[in-house]
Design a protein around this motif. Structure first.
Motif, PDB file in Angstrom:
ATOM      1  N   SER A 222       0.816  -1.202   0.000  1.00 49.89           N
ATOM      2  CA  SER A 222       0.000   0.000   0.000  1.00 49.89           C
ATOM      3  C   SER A 222       0.850   1.252   0.000  1.00 49.89           C
TER       4      SER A 222
ATOM      5  N   THR B  99      -2.073   5.852  11.731  1.00 50.55           N
ATOM      6  CA  THR B  99      -1.256   4.814  11.100  1.00 50.55           C
ATOM      7  C   THR B  99      -1.597   3.404  11.566  1.00 50.55           C
TER       8      THR B  99
ATOM      9  N   THR C 135      -7.870  11.682  10.497  1.00 49.35           N
ATOM     10  CA  THR C 135      -6.710  11.957   9.641  1.00 49.35           C
ATOM     11  C   THR C 135      -5.443  11.545  10.374  1.00 49.35           C
TER      12      THR C 135
ATOM     13  N   LYS D 136      -8.391   4.281   5.884  1.00 53.90           N
ATOM     14  CA  LYS D 136      -8.443   4.710   4.492  1.00 53.90           C
ATOM     15  C   LYS D 136      -7.717   6.033   4.374  1.00 53.90           C
ATOM     16  N   GLU D 137      -6.943   6.209   3.329  1.00 55.59           N
ATOM     17  CA  GLU D 137      -6.134   7.407   3.191  1.00 55.59           C
ATOM     18  C   GLU D 137      -6.981   8.670   3.288  1.00 55.59           C
ATOM     19  N   ASN D 138      -8.130   8.660   2.624  1.00 53.49           N
ATOM     20  CA  ASN D 138      -9.038   9.798   2.698  1.00 53.49           C
ATOM     21  C   ASN D 138     -10.450   9.267   2.906  1.00 53.49           C
TER      22      ASN D 138
ATOM     23  N   GLY E 175      -6.641  -2.794  -2.289  1.00 48.48           N
ATOM     24  CA  GLY E 175      -7.330  -1.953  -1.318  1.00 48.48           C
ATOM     25  C   GLY E 175      -8.766  -2.322  -1.053  1.00 48.48           C
TER      26      GLY E 175
ATOM     27  N   PHE F  67      -6.077   0.298   3.778  1.00 48.33           N
ATOM     28  CA  PHE F  67      -4.710  -0.188   3.974  1.00 48.33           C
ATOM     29  C   PHE F  67      -4.477  -0.814   5.346  1.00 48.33           C
TER      30      PHE F  67
ATOM     31  N   ALA G  38      -0.344   4.128   0.921  1.00 47.39           N
ATOM     32  CA  ALA G  38      -0.784   4.944   2.047  1.00 47.39           C
ATOM     33  C   ALA G  38      -0.129   4.470   3.334  1.00 47.39           C
ATOM     34  N   THR G  39       0.312   5.414   4.142  1.00 50.79           N
ATOM     35  CA  THR G  39       0.884   5.084   5.442  1.00 50.79           C
ATOM     36  C   THR G  39       0.091   5.723   6.568  1.00 50.79           C
ATOM     37  N   ALA G  40      -0.789   6.652   6.244  1.00 55.19           N
ATOM     38  CA  ALA G  40      -1.637   7.296   7.252  1.00 55.19           C
ATOM     39  C   ALA G  40      -2.972   7.635   6.620  1.00 55.19           C
ATOM     40  N   GLY G  41      -4.006   7.634   7.443  1.00 51.66           N
ATOM     41  CA  GLY G  41      -5.338   7.946   6.933  1.00 51.66           C
ATOM     42  C   GLY G  41      -6.303   8.113   8.085  1.00 51.66           C
TER      43      GLY G  41
END
Length: 292
Positions: free
Chosen positions: A11, A40, A37, A285-287, A248, A272, A13-16
């Motif tokens: 993935s 992790t 937001t 989810k990233e966003n 995903g 992720f 993305a590492t944060a969301g």
């Protein structure tokens, strides 16, 4: 209820943000604004959820036994989290932090956990830690660790009253075996990349395929076709499971008494990370506000 987190190395993305669904007792499926937001990791406990944001632990849900009262030491530098039955764990600089319910000694940490710890896992009444030398340490209601798990272990997972670990790519299991949850199926002696333990069932991930065994009263060990390939991460709840794929997509199966696995409630990807609780589910989810 399994309290492990498997994040996809594929993935981007590492944060969301945290997405939640299922039973809404104690507002557990309503993440605080801070968890929307920059998160992790997420870990679903019985009535409390933990999230990791910028090295700080966030907690919400019921505050039985002070489970939501995050100690000052867990406000920075934390690398892992694990939420149990009103007791909570965090890993900081190789040291285990614990707070909340201590009825069975869940927060009475063995002296060996003051340094050199690389992973943590917890469930209803007991917890596991993994030391740098591959040794598993157990405390709470279950303290036994077999000789084979005293060295060379690379991953851990705690179930209600059984445990799973990975050693040399193979699954080792011990503890309550009433439903065969500690009887490892053939074919899982090598190549396993993740394990997760539910209340009375177990999961493993090998070559992108989910394997499940143990109690099947809610279909929790009947693996759907979508989870037979390209799976990147898994987590077992009390009686249901979550998985996410390399693209995903999210998959859920097992108990649906309170719609924790209903397909029409599942968030759209890309996901992720996932964490399955007792009667609820969580994903990163990233966003989270992005349209599907």
């Amino acid at each position: 209820m399994a309290l492990s987190l498997c994040a996809s190395p594929a993935s981007a993305a590492t944060a969301g943000g945290v997405i939640a669904w299922g039973k809404q007792d104690f507002a557990i499926t309503v993440p605080p604004t801070a968890a929307l937001t920059g998160v992790t990791a997420v870990s679903a406990g019985s009535t409390t959820v933990l999230a990791l944001k910028g090295g700080a632990v966030l907690a919400w849900g019921a505050n039985n036994w002070g489970a939501n009262e995050v100690p000052a030491a867990a406000s920075s530098g934390v690398s892992q989290i694990a939420s149990g039955w009103g007791h909570e764990l965090a890993l900081k600089n190789g040291t285990v932090l614990a707070w909340g319910n201590d009825w069975y000694g869940q927060t009475d940490l063995p002296a060996s956990l003051a340094s050199g710890v690389t992973a943590i896992a917890t469930s209803y009444l007991h917890s596991l830690a993994l030391k740098q030398n591959g040794q598993v340490v157990s405390w709470g209601s279950r303290t036994d660790v077999p000789a084979a798990a005293q060295s060379g272990v690379t991953a851990i997972a705690a179930g209600a009253d059984h445990n799973l670990v990975i050693k040399n790519g193979g699954v080792l299991a011990w503890g309550n075996n009433l439903y065969g949850q500690a009887t490892v199926p053939a074919g899982l002696s090598s190549g396993v990349t993740a394990v997760s333990a539910g209340a009375q069932h177990s999961l493993a991930l090998k070559d992108g395929r989910v394997y499940a065994w143990g109690r099947n009263n809610y279909g929790q060990v009947t693996v759907p076709d979508a989870a037979l390939s390209d799976v990147a991460g898994i987590d077992a709840g009390a009686n249901h499971n979550l998985a996410f794929k390399t693209n995903g997509d999210i998959i859920a199966w097992g108990s649906n008494l309170v719609e924790e696995t209903a397909s029409y409630l599942l968030p759209c990807g890309p996901i992720f990370a996932v964490s399955a609780g007792e009667n609820d589910s969580f994903a990163l989810k990233e966003n989270p506000s992005a349209p599907c």
